[in-house]
Design a protein around this motif. Structure first.
Motif, short mmCIF file in Angstrom:
data_model
loop_
_atom_site.label_atom_id
_atom_site.label_comp_id
_atom_site.label_asym_id
_atom_site.label_seq_id
_atom_site.Cartn_x
_atom_site.Cartn_y
_atom_site.Cartn_z
N GLN A 111 -2.70 11.60 4.69
CA GLN A 111 -4.36 11.12 3.58
C GLN A 111 -3.66 10.31 2.74
O GLN A 111 -4.34 8.48 2.95
N THR A 112 -2.69 10.14 2.15
CA THR A 112 -2.57 9.99 1.44
C THR A 112 -2.12 7.38 1.45
O THR A 112 -1.92 7.48 1.79
N MET A 113 -0.91 8.12 3.39
CA MET A 113 -0.77 7.02 3.80
C MET A 113 -1.67 5.88 3.96
O MET A 113 -2.25 5.07 4.10
N PHE A 114 -3.00 6.91 4.28
CA PHE A 114 -4.25 6.31 5.35
C PHE A 114 -4.97 5.11 4.56
O PHE A 114 -5.07 3.80 4.56
N ILE A 115 -5.09 6.18 2.98
CA ILE A 115 -5.60 4.96 2.13
C ILE A 115 -5.38 4.06 1.77
O ILE A 115 -5.55 3.46 1.52
N ASP A 117 4.28 0.93 -10.24
CA ASP A 117 4.82 0.43 -8.61
C ASP A 117 4.09 1.42 -7.75
O ASP A 117 4.16 2.82 -7.67
N LYS A 118 3.23 0.91 -6.90
CA LYS A 118 3.04 1.08 -5.55
C LYS A 118 3.37 2.27 -4.39
O LYS A 118 3.12 2.37 -3.41
N SER A 119 5.05 1.12 -4.31
CA SER A 119 6.17 2.13 -3.45
C SER A 119 5.73 3.96 -3.92
O SER A 119 6.32 4.53 -2.69
N LEU A 120 5.25 4.14 -5.02
CA LEU A 120 5.47 5.79 -4.79
C LEU A 120 4.47 6.66 -4.40
O LEU A 120 4.65 7.84 -3.78
N THR A 121 3.53 5.86 -3.46
CA THR A 121 2.62 6.33 -2.47
C THR A 121 3.56 6.99 -1.53
O THR A 121 3.09 8.11 -1.15
#
Length: 476
Positions: free
Chosen positions: A300-304, A444-448
């Motif tokens: 869900q983290t990936m999708f959002i 750093d949004k790559s932490l997603t």
């Protein structure tokens, strides 16, 4: 009963898969279009988008359990699952049509802000999907015998559903999101209203359920014991976000993390061997909940937040370019998920078992997420790593249902499908509410995808402690 159903022909498996395909297509439309629309057209902030996405899990907490129990116990329109599939499909189609028209709905109601209307429409869409989604899966278990035939039913479901999911992302990338939404509404209506009337449902479960009453809400609450930490977090965090209460500490969050760790470890350490069948089945079901829940935090983290990751990693892309990369990425993801279940995973389960197959796939998914965090710096590399992630996604939306259905009584399939769904929707709330706030503050949004990788790593470890009975392996 039609001859194709008596023979369990491939054509019948195709018809049986269409209602689930329809509601899966609605979810694909939501995944492709919702965050993009809210960010670009309505200019909502990342945490506001997470709050809108929280409407889905909230609907799932109540919807799938309530409608699952009802579909175990009612009979009309010639079935116990059929009415919910038809009604859910009609409502989902109408809700999809509302997505690109939020400003019209808002102005007609005399409202100034768009956030409340977005939450209401998302909630209506997800409630509609939840009316039918549980029954679309339960009906597969109802009309197929345990073992290879049931595994085939769920893998066919995912192959057909995944193929149409690919089409959703092709439409979004080649045409645009608006075409996708309107085509999706028509397809959802067609596949939920017609196919259920070609499937004959058994009535003997209804008689069995009348003879033996379930333990009600207490039984359900005890069955989801590994998820209590997630549940407490949801009950706490939802009103905090809705009413914008200012909390200056994280005591509740720390409590929920500690409680979840304790209950998950305790659950996974239990032994099923030598226990009465009912006790062993409950332990097995709870282990699946524990393992599956961490998968869904990552997914869900990936999708959002995929859009936020792309805006950070590929800053030269405009809004349309970000939307296109999202569509192609999820096209690749669903393409792998469409191909693998019937053509690779189902044959592999016959050799090494469902649980071991799923464990391997989730482990591979973990590697894919690590790759996105470390080297996902171009569109082509992202597409390549989506191939790797798609292996785990294929197992997550096909094999788990076959694994779970072997652990519960047939007459309570709707109830336990609903309870099982809590291992999806409660972690989704963690992703929508908690992770959204964290990423808002993170530069750093790559932490997603580091978060995704950690969650899938925990899930892989948990699945390694889930056992498959030798009898179940022999039946495959």
């Amino acid at each position: 009963m039609l001859p194709i159903q008596k023979r369990l022909s491939n054509f019948f498996y195709g018809i049986l898969s269409l209602p689930s395909t329809a509601l899966g297509f609605a979810l694909s439309v939501q995944i492709s279009a919702l965050s993009w629309l809210l960010s670009t057209k309505y200019e909502l902030a990342i945490d506001e988008i997470g709050l809108v996405w929280a409407a889905g899990p909230i609907a799932g907490i109540f919807g799938q359990i309530i409608f699952g129990v009802l579909s175990d116990r009612v009979w009309f329109w010639g079935g116990r699952r059929r009415p919910f599939i038809v009604i859910g499909g009609i409502l989902a189609a109408l809700s999809l049509l509302a997505l690109p028209n939020l400003e019209i709905i808002s102005s007609s109601l005399g409202l100034e802000g768009i956030l409340g209307v977005a939450i209401a429409v998302a909630l209506a869409l997800d409630l509609s999907i939840n009316v039918g989604f549980n029954p679309t899966r339960s009906i597969i278990a109802d009309v197929t015998p345990e073992g290879a035939e049931r595994t085939k039913g769920f893998t066919y479901m995912q192959t057909i559903s995944g193929t149409f999911g690919m089409m959703a992302y092709v439409i979004g990338a080649v045409l645009d999101k608006y075409w996708l939404i309107y085509i999706g509404a028509g397809l959802v209506l067609l596949f939920t209203v017609i196919p259920p009337f070609f499937i004959e449902e058994p009535r003997d479960f209804e008689e069995e359920a009348d003879k033996e009453e379930s333990g009600g809400w207490l039984e359900s609450l005890m069955a989801i014991r590994p998820l209590w930490g997630f549940l407490i977090y949801a009950l706490y965090r939802i009103p905090v976000r809705i009413f914008e209460w200012e909390i200056n500490n994280y005591y509740v969050e720390y409590l929920c993390v500690g409680l979840t760790a304790f209950l998950v470890i305790q659950t996974l350490s239990q032994k099923e061997e030598g226990k009465p069948l009912a006790v062993a089945s409950r332990i097995g079901f709870q282990k699946i909940l524990a393992a599956h829940s961490f998968t869904w935090i990552g997914v869900q983290t990936m999708f959002i937040y995929m859009f936020a990751f792309l805006q950070y990693r590929l800053p030269d892309l405009d809004n349309d370019g970000v939307g296109r990369v999202i569509d192609i990425s999820f096209l690749v993801l669903n393409g792998i998920a469409a191909f693998l279940p019937a053509f690779l995973l189902e044959p592999l389960t016959r050799k090494i078992g469902r649980v071991r197959t799923h464990l391997i796939c989730v482990g591979i998914m973990t590697i894919g997420y690590l790759g996105l965090w470390l080297i996902g710096t171009s569109a082509n590399m992202i597409y390549l790593l989506m191939v790797v992630i798609g292996i785990g996604w294929a197992a997550t939306i096909s094999l788990v249902f076959a694994i779970m259905s072997q652990k519960v009584e047939a007459k309570k399939m709707g109830l336990y499908m609903g309870l099982f769904n809590l291992s999806v929707v409660l972690p989704q709330l963690v992703a929508s509410l908690g992770i959204g706030e964290f990423l808002k503050e993170a530069d750093d949004k790559s932490l997603t995808f580091l978060i995704c990788a950690v969650c899938l790593g925990v899930s892989t470890l948990a699945w390694s402690l889930v056992k498959e009975n030798e009898e179940e392996v022999a039946e495959i």
